[in-house]
Design an enzyme around this catalytic site. Sequence first.
Site, PDB file in Angstrom:
ATOM      1  N   ARG A  71      -9.926   6.569   9.460  1.00  0.00           N
ATOM      2  CA  ARG A  71      -9.605   5.240  10.003  1.00  0.00           C
ATOM      3  C   ARG A  71      -8.111   4.925   9.951  1.00  0.00           C
ATOM      4  NH1 ARG A  71     -12.216   1.380   5.384  1.00  0.00           N
ATOM      5  NH2 ARG A  71     -14.031   2.667   5.802  1.00  0.00           N
ATOM      6  N   HIS A  72      -7.382   5.600   9.060  1.00  0.00           N
ATOM      7  CA  HIS A  72      -5.931   5.363   9.036  1.00  0.00           C
ATOM      8  C   HIS A  72      -5.149   6.690   8.997  1.00  0.00           C
ATOM      9  CE1 HIS A  72      -6.911   5.373   4.777  1.00  0.00           C
ATOM     10  NE2 HIS A  72      -7.299   4.119   4.747  1.00  0.00           N
ATOM     11  N   HIS A 125      -4.958  -0.291  -7.498  1.00  0.00           N
ATOM     12  CA  HIS A 125      -5.900  -1.012  -6.637  1.00  0.00           C
ATOM     13  C   HIS A 125      -5.780  -2.519  -6.835  1.00  0.00           C
ATOM     14  CE1 HIS A 125      -9.236  -1.843  -4.024  1.00  0.00           C
ATOM     15  NE2 HIS A 125      -9.139  -0.587  -3.638  1.00  0.00           N
ATOM     16  N   GLY A 126      -5.397  -3.180  -5.773  1.00  0.00           N
ATOM     17  CA  GLY A 126      -5.336  -4.644  -5.791  1.00  0.00           C
ATOM     18  C   GLY A 126      -4.115  -5.208  -6.493  1.00  0.00           C
ATOM     19  N   ASP A 167      -1.163   4.038   3.539  1.00  0.00           N
ATOM     20  CA  ASP A 167      -2.316   4.006   4.464  1.00  0.00           C
ATOM     21  C   ASP A 167      -2.219   2.871   5.479  1.00  0.00           C
ATOM     22  OD1 ASP A 167      -3.355   6.022   2.906  1.00  0.00           O
ATOM     23  OD2 ASP A 167      -4.920   4.790   1.986  1.00  0.00           O
ATOM     24  N   HIS A 168      -1.727   1.715   5.026  1.00  0.00           N
ATOM     25  CA  HIS A 168      -1.764   0.539   5.915  1.00  0.00           C
ATOM     26  C   HIS A 168      -0.745   0.624   7.048  1.00  0.00           C
ATOM     27  CE1 HIS A 168      -5.005  -1.402   3.882  1.00  0.00           C
ATOM     28  NE2 HIS A 168      -4.432  -1.092   2.731  1.00  0.00           N
ATOM     29  N   HIS A 213      -4.632   8.265   1.555  1.00  0.00           N
ATOM     30  CA  HIS A 213      -6.070   8.503   1.424  1.00  0.00           C
ATOM     31  C   HIS A 213      -6.569   9.015   2.777  1.00  0.00           C
ATOM     32  CE1 HIS A 213     -10.259   6.690   0.198  1.00  0.00           C
ATOM     33  NE2 HIS A 213     -10.337   7.960   0.528  1.00  0.00           N
ATOM     34  N   ARG A 246      -4.283   0.532  17.585  1.00  0.00           N
ATOM     35  CA  ARG A 246      -4.053   0.732  19.022  1.00  0.00           C
ATOM     36  C   ARG A 246      -4.219   2.194  19.441  1.00  0.00           C
ATOM     37  NH1 ARG A 246      -1.382  -3.353  21.990  1.00  0.00           N
ATOM     38  NH2 ARG A 246      -2.370  -5.260  21.284  1.00  0.00           N
ATOM     39  N   THR A 294     -12.259  -1.126   1.619  1.00  0.00           N
ATOM     40  CA  THR A 294     -11.359  -0.290   0.812  1.00  0.00           C
ATOM     41  C   THR A 294     -12.175   0.270  -0.349  1.00  0.00           C
ATOM     42  OG1 THR A 294      -9.269  -0.238  -0.416  1.00  0.00           O
ATOM     43  CG2 THR A 294     -10.525  -2.286  -0.524  1.00  0.00           C
ATOM     44  N   THR A 295     -11.583   1.174  -1.141  1.00  0.00           N
ATOM     45  CA  THR A 295     -12.314   1.763  -2.259  1.00  0.00           C
ATOM     46  C   THR A 295     -12.846   0.651  -3.161  1.00  0.00           C
ATOM     47  OG1 THR A 295     -10.658   3.491  -2.139  1.00  0.00           O
ATOM     48  CG2 THR A 295     -12.164   3.586  -3.992  1.00  0.00           C
ATOM     49  N   ARG A 327      -9.442   9.589   4.715  1.00  0.00           N
ATOM     50  CA  ARG A 327     -10.864   9.240   4.650  1.00  0.00           C
ATOM     51  C   ARG A 327     -11.658  10.066   5.649  1.00  0.00           C
ATOM     52  NH1 ARG A 327     -11.475   3.870   2.006  1.00  0.00           N
ATOM     53  NH2 ARG A 327     -13.663   4.103   2.493  1.00  0.00           N
ATOM     54  N   GLY A 384      -0.332  -0.212  -2.551  1.00  0.00           N
ATOM     55  CA  GLY A 384      -0.234  -0.096  -1.100  1.00  0.00           C
ATOM     56  C   GLY A 384      -0.156  -1.413  -0.369  1.00  0.00           C
ATOM     57  N   HIS A 385      -1.277  -2.104  -0.278  1.00  0.00           N
ATOM     58  CA  HIS A 385      -1.398  -3.225   0.651  1.00  0.00           C
ATOM     59  C   HIS A 385      -0.307  -4.275   0.486  1.00  0.00           C
ATOM     60  CE1 HIS A 385      -3.043  -6.922   2.404  1.00  0.00           C
ATOM     61  NE2 HIS A 385      -3.506  -6.098   3.320  1.00  0.00           N
ATOM     62  N   GLU A 426      -5.335  11.094  -2.009  1.00  0.00           N
ATOM     63  CA  GLU A 426      -6.610  10.494  -2.440  1.00  0.00           C
ATOM     64  C   GLU A 426      -7.696  11.032  -1.541  1.00  0.00           C
ATOM     65  OE1 GLU A 426      -6.816   6.281  -2.244  1.00  0.00           O
ATOM     66  OE2 GLU A 426      -5.066   6.031  -3.486  1.00  0.00           O
ATOM     67  N   GLU A 483      -6.886   7.715 -13.043  1.00  0.00           N
ATOM     68  CA  GLU A 483      -6.264   6.511 -12.507  1.00  0.00           C
ATOM     69  C   GLU A 483      -7.231   5.378 -12.803  1.00  0.00           C
ATOM     70  OE1 GLU A 483      -4.622   6.532  -8.502  1.00  0.00           O
ATOM     71  OE2 GLU A 483      -5.045   4.391  -8.280  1.00  0.00           O
ATOM     72  N   ASN A 520       1.418   3.676  -1.613  1.00  0.00           N
ATOM     73  CA  ASN A 520       0.336   4.076  -0.709  1.00  0.00           C
ATOM     74  C   ASN A 520       0.658   3.561   0.696  1.00  0.00           C
ATOM     75  OD1 ASN A 520      -2.083   3.781   0.878  1.00  0.00           O
ATOM     76  ND2 ASN A 520      -3.247   4.277  -0.952  1.00  0.00           N
TER      77      ASN A 520
HETATM   78  N1  PXP Z   1      -5.447   3.623  -5.917  1.00  0.00           N
HETATM   79  C1  PXP Z   1      -6.575   4.013  -5.291  1.00  0.00           C
HETATM   80  C2  PXP Z   1      -7.413   5.068  -5.928  1.00  0.00           C
HETATM   81  C3  PXP Z   1      -6.957   3.462  -4.035  1.00  0.00           C
HETATM   82  O1  PXP Z   1      -8.076   3.864  -3.435  1.00  0.00           O
HETATM   83  C4  PXP Z   1      -6.100   2.501  -3.445  1.00  0.00           C
HETATM   84  C5  PXP Z   1      -6.439   1.942  -2.112  1.00  0.00           C
HETATM   85  O2  PXP Z   1      -6.402   2.950  -1.146  1.00  0.00           O
HETATM   86  C6  PXP Z   1      -4.929   2.131  -4.139  1.00  0.00           C
HETATM   87  C7  PXP Z   1      -4.636   2.691  -5.378  1.00  0.00           C
HETATM   88  C8  PXP Z   1      -3.986   1.119  -3.583  1.00  0.00           C
HETATM   89  O3  PXP Z   1      -4.628  -0.122  -3.515  1.00  0.00           O
HETATM   90  P1  PXP Z   1      -3.886  -1.351  -2.836  1.00  0.00           P
HETATM   91  O4  PXP Z   1      -3.730  -1.030  -1.380  1.00  0.00           O
HETATM   92  O5  PXP Z   1      -4.838  -2.486  -3.081  1.00  0.00           O
HETATM   93  O6  PXP Z   1      -2.564  -1.514  -3.510  1.00  0.00           O
END
Ligand code: PXP
Length: 249
Positions: free
Chosen positions: A49-50, A190-191, A9-10, A43, A18, A100-101, A45, A212-213, A70, A151, A7
Amino acid sequence: MASLGVNIDHIANVRQARQTVEPDPVPLALLAELGGADGITVHLREDRRHIQVRDLELLKATVKTRLNLEMAATKEMINTALRVVPDMVTIVPEKREEITTEGGLDVASNEKALKDIVEQMQGIGIPVSLFIDPIAQQIEAASRTKAAWIEIHTGHYAEASWVQKPHELAKIIEGTTKARTLGLRVNAGHGLTYQNVEPIAAITGMEELNIGHTIIARSIAVGLKEAVQEMKNLIQNPRKETLFGITQS
Ligand code: PXP
């Protein structure tokens, strides 16, 4: 063996901080692919935002692996997905004020609406995944929508103390087994981090982890390609001693 969806997004978050043009997630997705990403996830949104629509369109043209979009179950996003045609759509709940979600979809309470979206998307060849908690009632409802995938939300597992983690892991294992029995294919995310990913990667029947993060954070220190390679290696070779003694057939 689970595959890895990265992912990005970040990367776009840093750009939007910026309101400028760098870093650009589009060419950087290629580096993630070179590091072993099996797919790229974004994602889009409602508040933009990203990730921006421009990113999605360019990624659709350039991603060589698979592009997973997403999105919230809104009319605007459904039209965007039908126009861009990503390789997969993952439907997530979305609240404007959240960082975040925050949790899984309530499929059980929105079964009819989600079933209609699944039919529309899958009707033109876009497989749909529903982001849900590992709860039997939600898994059964997801199966009734005819979505090809779920998922499983790993946020509670990720946030649990190391004492509580085996309990949360057991719920995800049980949810995966139940979903597969109902004919659903299973991803998770997620996480997840370099520290907690191995037990999830070792789950029998787990197909792809969306992360992602932690990867984008690590890429600041070691580079994106290397950060993806490190994660891919953990996912493909989860160490026995990290699995809380849980064995699966
Ligand atoms: N899966 C879903 C459905 C999410 O919404 C996210 C966060 O956008 C992720 C995975 C990835 O999460 P993380 O950035 O915590 O790895």
